[in-house]
Write an enzyme that holds these catalytic residues in place. Sequence first.
Site, PDB file in Angstrom:
ATOM      1  N   GLY A  71       0.861  -1.244  -0.023  1.00 31.72           N
ATOM      2  CA  GLY A  71      -0.150  -0.086   0.212  1.00 31.72           C
ATOM      3  C   GLY A  71       0.878   1.242   0.132  1.00 31.72           C
ATOM      4  O   GLY A  71       0.356   2.269  -0.781  1.00 31.72           O
ATOM      5  N   THR A  72       2.019   1.342   0.721  1.00 23.23           N
ATOM      6  CA  THR A  72       2.938   2.239   0.642  1.00 23.23           C
ATOM      7  C   THR A  72       3.512   2.637  -0.730  1.00 23.23           C
ATOM      8  O   THR A  72       3.571   3.956  -0.926  1.00 23.23           O
ATOM      9  CB  THR A  72       4.046   2.137   1.559  1.00 23.23           C
ATOM     10  OG1 THR A  72       3.487   1.967   3.106  1.00 23.23           O
ATOM     11  CG2 THR A  72       5.033   3.015   1.710  1.00 23.23           C
ATOM     12  N   ASN A 151      -6.554   5.369   9.722  1.00 19.29           N
ATOM     13  CA  ASN A 151      -6.030   4.024  10.237  1.00 19.29           C
ATOM     14  C   ASN A 151      -6.001   4.056  11.678  1.00 19.29           C
ATOM     15  O   ASN A 151      -6.091   2.835  12.472  1.00 19.29           O
ATOM     16  CB  ASN A 151      -4.663   3.578   9.689  1.00 19.29           C
ATOM     17  CG  ASN A 151      -3.667   4.735  10.006  1.00 19.29           C
ATOM     18  OD1 ASN A 151      -3.936   6.031   9.330  1.00 19.29           O
ATOM     19  ND2 ASN A 151      -2.592   4.474  10.613  1.00 19.29           N
ATOM     20  N   GLN A 179      -7.196   0.940   4.769  1.00 13.54           N
ATOM     21  CA  GLN A 179      -8.081   0.805   5.702  1.00 13.54           C
ATOM     22  C   GLN A 179      -9.434   0.594   5.507  1.00 13.54           C
ATOM     23  O   GLN A 179     -10.463  -0.172   6.176  1.00 13.54           O
ATOM     24  CB  GLN A 179      -7.669   1.650   6.870  1.00 13.54           C
ATOM     25  CG  GLN A 179      -6.570   1.581   7.510  1.00 13.54           C
ATOM     26  CD  GLN A 179      -6.052   0.695   8.155  1.00 13.54           C
ATOM     27  OE1 GLN A 179      -7.075  -0.462   8.571  1.00 13.54           O
ATOM     28  NE2 GLN A 179      -4.698   0.148   8.579  1.00 13.54           N
ATOM     29  N   SER A 199      -4.269  -2.304  -0.055  1.00 15.76           N
ATOM     30  CA  SER A 199      -3.304  -3.546   0.163  1.00 15.76           C
ATOM     31  C   SER A 199      -3.846  -4.715   0.513  1.00 15.76           C
ATOM     32  O   SER A 199      -5.127  -4.895   0.916  1.00 15.76           O
ATOM     33  CB  SER A 199      -2.579  -2.997   1.367  1.00 15.76           C
ATOM     34  OG  SER A 199      -1.615  -3.794   1.659  1.00 15.76           O
ATOM     35  N   THR A 237       9.322  -7.929 -11.556  1.00 16.67           N
ATOM     36  CA  THR A 237       8.737  -9.295 -11.782  1.00 16.67           C
ATOM     37  C   THR A 237       7.497  -9.380 -10.743  1.00 16.67           C
ATOM     38  O   THR A 237       7.760  -9.082  -9.539  1.00 16.67           O
ATOM     39  CB  THR A 237       9.685 -10.701 -11.484  1.00 16.67           C
ATOM     40  OG1 THR A 237      10.705 -10.483 -12.185  1.00 16.67           O
ATOM     41  CG2 THR A 237       9.044 -11.925 -11.601  1.00 16.67           C
ATOM     42  N   CYS A 325       5.650   6.373  23.639  1.00 17.41           N
ATOM     43  CA  CYS A 325       6.433   5.551  24.300  1.00 17.41           C
ATOM     44  C   CYS A 325       6.634   3.984  23.508  1.00 17.41           C
ATOM     45  O   CYS A 325       7.683   3.494  23.709  1.00 17.41           O
ATOM     46  CB  CYS A 325       6.192   5.255  25.788  1.00 17.41           C
ATOM     47  SG  CYS A 325       6.380   6.563  26.768  1.00 17.41           S
TER      48      CYS A 325
END
Lengths: 389, 149
Positions: A71-72, A151, A179, A199, A237, A325
């Site tokens: 997807g990126t 997302n 998404q 994706s 390919t 974090c």
Amino acid sequence: MRNVYLDYSATTPVKDEVLQEMLPYFTEKYGNPSSLYDIGLESKEAINRAREQVAALINAKPSEIYFTGCGTEADNWAVFGTAEKLRAKGNHIITTRVEHHAMLHSCAALEKDGFAVTYLDIDKDGLIDLKQLEEAITDKTILISIMLVNNEIGTIEPIKEAAAIARKHQILFHTDAVQALGNVPIDVKELGVDMLSVSAHKIYGPKGVGALYIRKGVQINNYMHGGAQENRRRAGTENVPGIVGFGKAAEIALRDLDKHIEHSKKLRDHLRERILAEIPDTFVNGTMEHRHPGNLNVTFEYIEGEAILLLLNQLGICVSTGSACSSASLEPSHVLSALGVPVEMIHGTVRFTVGDMTTMEDIDYVADSLKMVVQRLREISSVNSAKGW
Amino acid sequence: MALYNDIVMDNFLNPKNVGELENPDGTGVYGSPVCGDMMQIQIKVDDNDVITDAKFKTFGCGSAIASSSMATTMIIGKKVEEALALTNKQIIDELGGLPPVKIHCSVLADKAIKNAIYDYAQKHGKHYEALEGYDPNADEDDEHGEEAE
């Protein structure tokens, strides 16, 4: 111990039907689709079948589907391909503050290269303002890219209306539907978009395969250069087993869409009701009205998300958090920031996404576990509801 | 595969010295919820300048909680001077290491202890060389601290 996976927006398990369809293409049907002998042609045929299956899921023509590595890559292609093609026409792009990093970081790269980017805000529900979009358009605007489903908070953006504005001003419109695919009905014709990214691994297909829908007649530059694959528009390919898996996953997604949505909603809403009723000082982020059926994004005040994630993991539960974090960059979620959630509360935010394998028993186990985990961390925490933040 | 090693996980899952003291001799707070972690450490000090008890309360991630647990464990039974000499690196070593992005959690514990001792010194008219010129409200300028070797 029970294992409950509630992170379907991160990725999904490959369904057995999908895997079985893929397996022969690793071994006996290994031909390169560009080769002209039988096993090559057989691979080519398999890819084209998959193209039809993916096209059907979004009501596109098969010839408008171009397979990519993820997807990126589809997002990068849409942005850089448009920017390069239309550079002479203009250097302005409009997107939103809440896009996936595939979009935001692509735009940031273009900004370093002389492009100007407008990042639209979202309101307290998580939705863009169409008026702000129209006002942001200049005679230099060459691309508008707005995600279909967010997302993190699962909000469904008004893409049909936004694309209509783009069309009125003759500007290309792209949407990141990674998404959205398999979770909300998508009809590219009805939406009126020029490009759309998807994706496979979000719809029970394999990782390592995505696609970009490019409406017939839309011209953008290539992103991958090399051989003549994908009608000369995306070299390399083909990932034949991956593409075959994507096709099968798309076929199942289309066949079972209503069932999937109903199932997801029922479980998600039950989780939401239990959390809000049984755990004090919690709130849901983003509107419940226009939302991904399996997404729930909750802030648990006075505790930190990575700690929640770790304790849930000990109980066999997989979720994700918007906490700084937990991220390598130590940056709190940009989506929740844009939504106006105070930073200290972003740290205590958890995203739950249910999917086809989730059961009602799973949800009750998660709700029970959450009650324990949240209470325990609040006992340790240096902030609480009595003291306030 | 796990995010943290067994010692860190044990200190996170079974943290020692959680809570607040009834009549603390010193209280130190460091960090802020906005930054994602805030630690409070309280100490009891006897007439011989020995820290007899320490408790913590921490808003933060797993390694912040584990660092608080380990740091309080390390200072109980120590002379105040010895506790002041404690470094974040010693906390990390005692924890068997922390991921690089989590080093600042050990700094937080280190600073919270210093702030608790500072508070104790202020209230009891004590002077410690290590606290000369110490500013308990200093920014987290050294938040990344020293990495364990």
